[in-house]
Design a protein around this motif. Structure first.
Motif, PDB file in Angstrom:
ATOM      1  N   ASP A  18      -7.951  -3.420 -12.704  1.00 21.78           N
ATOM      2  CA  ASP A  18      -6.686  -3.892 -12.685  1.00 21.78           C
ATOM      3  C   ASP A  18      -6.302  -4.334 -14.191  1.00 21.78           C
ATOM      4  O   ASP A  18      -5.808  -3.554 -14.938  1.00 21.78           O
ATOM      5  CB  ASP A  18      -6.130  -4.917 -11.769  1.00 21.78           C
ATOM      6  N   GLY A  19      -6.855  -5.308 -14.494  1.00 24.28           N
ATOM      7  CA  GLY A  19      -6.512  -6.035 -15.812  1.00 24.28           C
ATOM      8  C   GLY A  19      -6.908  -5.051 -16.832  1.00 24.28           C
ATOM      9  O   GLY A  19      -6.256  -4.890 -17.964  1.00 24.28           O
ATOM     10  N   ARG A  51      -6.294   2.490 -11.886  1.00 22.54           N
ATOM     11  CA  ARG A  51      -5.738   1.164 -11.400  1.00 22.54           C
ATOM     12  C   ARG A  51      -5.243   1.455 -10.023  1.00 22.54           C
ATOM     13  O   ARG A  51      -5.424   0.701  -9.035  1.00 22.54           O
ATOM     14  CB  ARG A  51      -4.907   0.388 -12.296  1.00 22.54           C
ATOM     15  N   SER A  52      -4.326   2.296  -9.902  1.00 21.10           N
ATOM     16  CA  SER A  52      -3.675   2.604  -8.552  1.00 21.10           C
ATOM     17  C   SER A  52      -4.658   3.045  -7.437  1.00 21.10           C
ATOM     18  O   SER A  52      -4.409   2.509  -6.270  1.00 21.10           O
ATOM     19  CB  SER A  52      -2.781   3.642  -8.803  1.00 21.10           C
ATOM     20  N   VAL A  53      -5.577   3.712  -7.809  1.00 19.61           N
ATOM     21  CA  VAL A  53      -6.639   4.100  -6.667  1.00 19.61           C
ATOM     22  C   VAL A  53      -7.420   2.936  -6.245  1.00 19.61           C
ATOM     23  O   VAL A  53      -7.651   2.645  -5.192  1.00 19.61           O
ATOM     24  CB  VAL A  53      -7.505   5.263  -7.399  1.00 19.61           C
ATOM     25  N   TYR A  54      -7.605   1.951  -7.503  1.00 19.47           N
ATOM     26  CA  TYR A  54      -8.377   0.742  -6.855  1.00 19.47           C
ATOM     27  C   TYR A  54      -7.442  -0.012  -6.300  1.00 19.47           C
ATOM     28  O   TYR A  54      -8.147  -0.560  -5.144  1.00 19.47           O
ATOM     29  CB  TYR A  54      -8.775   0.070  -8.292  1.00 19.47           C
ATOM     30  N   ARG A  55      -6.311  -0.285  -6.530  1.00 10.51           N
ATOM     31  CA  ARG A  55      -5.439  -1.221  -5.589  1.00 10.51           C
ATOM     32  C   ARG A  55      -5.066  -0.444  -4.196  1.00 10.51           C
ATOM     33  O   ARG A  55      -5.083  -1.535  -3.092  1.00 10.51           O
ATOM     34  CB  ARG A  55      -4.137  -1.614  -6.163  1.00 10.51           C
ATOM     35  N   LEU A  78       0.850  -1.355  -0.224  1.00  8.47           N
ATOM     36  CA  LEU A  78       0.089   0.127   0.010  1.00  8.47           C
ATOM     37  C   LEU A  78       0.803   1.345  -0.022  1.00  8.47           C
ATOM     38  O   LEU A  78       0.668   2.379  -0.679  1.00  8.47           O
ATOM     39  CB  LEU A  78      -0.859   0.003   1.410  1.00  8.47           C
ATOM     40  N   GLY A  79       1.937   1.230   0.780  1.00  7.05           N
ATOM     41  CA  GLY A  79       2.886   2.451   1.012  1.00  7.05           C
ATOM     42  C   GLY A  79       3.300   2.550  -0.767  1.00  7.05           C
ATOM     43  O   GLY A  79       3.594   3.844  -0.786  1.00  7.05           O
ATOM     44  N   GLY A  80       3.871   1.637  -1.249  1.00  9.83           N
ATOM     45  CA  GLY A  80       4.509   1.603  -2.400  1.00  9.83           C
ATOM     46  C   GLY A  80       3.380   2.213  -3.607  1.00  9.83           C
ATOM     47  O   GLY A  80       4.004   2.917  -4.415  1.00  9.83           O
ATOM     48  N   ILE A  81       2.486   1.792  -3.539  1.00 12.08           N
ATOM     49  CA  ILE A  81       1.191   2.296  -4.456  1.00 12.08           C
ATOM     50  C   ILE A  81       0.970   3.694  -4.298  1.00 12.08           C
ATOM     51  O   ILE A  81       0.726   4.475  -5.305  1.00 12.08           O
ATOM     52  CB  ILE A  81       0.084   1.450  -4.465  1.00 12.08           C
TER      53      ILE A  81
END
Length: 280
Positions: free
Chosen positions: A243-244, A216-220, A149-152
């Motif tokens: 994502d996909g 995608r990043s918001v979703y993850r 989560l920190g990385g994203i």
């Protein structure tokens, strides 16, 4: 571990789509001699193939942990090299339209953002490996999830800064307000602030690609923030579409609007025009 069984035909579809894009990116990188597209866009495709192949494996053996661990790492880190490609392309575009209109030099875009992107990649990889290990040992995967989560989140921050700087550059170009003087004959001539059709298309493509990766990043981020048993991570269609689907759109955007066509060839055209002008 998924809280569902991955749908086989969807996994096959994404493996095929990413395989086609990856082969195209490799071929385009070799054709246009843009070697940096291999460790960026091409590598992103390879990671997505790995991640979705693991999900395909899971669709046939849903209780196995090995493919689950592989898809965690693969799909988490795959878009990061693709983001790096966008950072480098922006530097190339700025070189073409006039680096005096940018707060940072084109070289600084590559160095600063790509270094930060590598840090994000390492953080996400470490978090993914930690989560995969926790799943294998049946211990809490919260630590790994928090690291990922920190990385994203860090990557989201980098994307926002990148977009802000890009918009600032275009505004300074639009209103002819350079940050500094750069002697660059033939690229931005006196009194001329036009952007070629190819570069405009490249900028639109980059904006769309960045938007897809941002979604995608918001979703993850939401997915991981809700935990491994949350409603978001437990719903397959969210993953497939957000994502996909988003990463597929992003990676194919750079196939159809490849910098070898829309930036490099534009550079060659500008150079040829300048040579013609100099002859007169």
């Amino acid at each position: 571990p998924y809280h569902y069984v991955p749908t086989e035909w969807i996994c096959v579809l994404f493996v095929v789509l990413y395989s086609i894009s990856t082969v195209l990116h490799l071929g385009q990188a070799l054709k246009y001699k843009l070697w940096w597209m291999i460790p960026t866009a091409t590598f992103a495709g390879i990671l997505e193939i790995l991640g979705w192949s693991a999900r395909l494996w899971s669709s046939r053996n849903p209780k196995l942990l090995t493919p689950y661990e592989m898809q965690i790492v693969g799909t988490i880190i795959a878009p990061t090299p693709l983001v790096a490609a966008n950072f480098i392309i922006l530097g190339r575009v700025i070189t073409r339209v006039g680096p005096q209109y940018s707060r940072l030099t084109p070289r600084m875009y590559t160095i600063l953002f790509c270094c930060f992107d590598i840090i994000c990649l390492v953080i996400q990889a470490v978090g993914g490996a930690s989560a995969a290990h926790s799943a294998n040992t049946k211990t809490s995967a919260s630590k790994g999830a928090n690291i990922m989560l920190g990385g994203i989140v860090a990557q989201l921050f980098a994307i926002l800064v990148y977009v802000a700087l890009a918009v600032e550059t275009l505004l300074h170009l639009r209103y002819n307000a350079p940050f500094r003087y750069v002697e660059q004959p033939g690229i931005v001539e006196k009194g001329q602030r036009t952007v070629s059709k190819n570069l405009r298309l490249m900028l639109y493509a980059m904006a769309f690609c960045t938007l897809c990766i941002f979604i995608r990043s918001v979703y993850r981020t939401v997915e991981l923030a809700n935990g491994w048993n949350g409603p978001v991570i437990s719903t397959e269609r969210y993953f497939d579409w957000l994502d996909g689907g988003m990463v597929t759109l992003a990676i194919y955007t750079l196939n159809f609007f490849h910098p070898g066509i829309f930036v490099k060839q534009d550079d060659h055209s500008a150079h040829s025009s300048q040579q013609t002008i100099n002859q007169f």
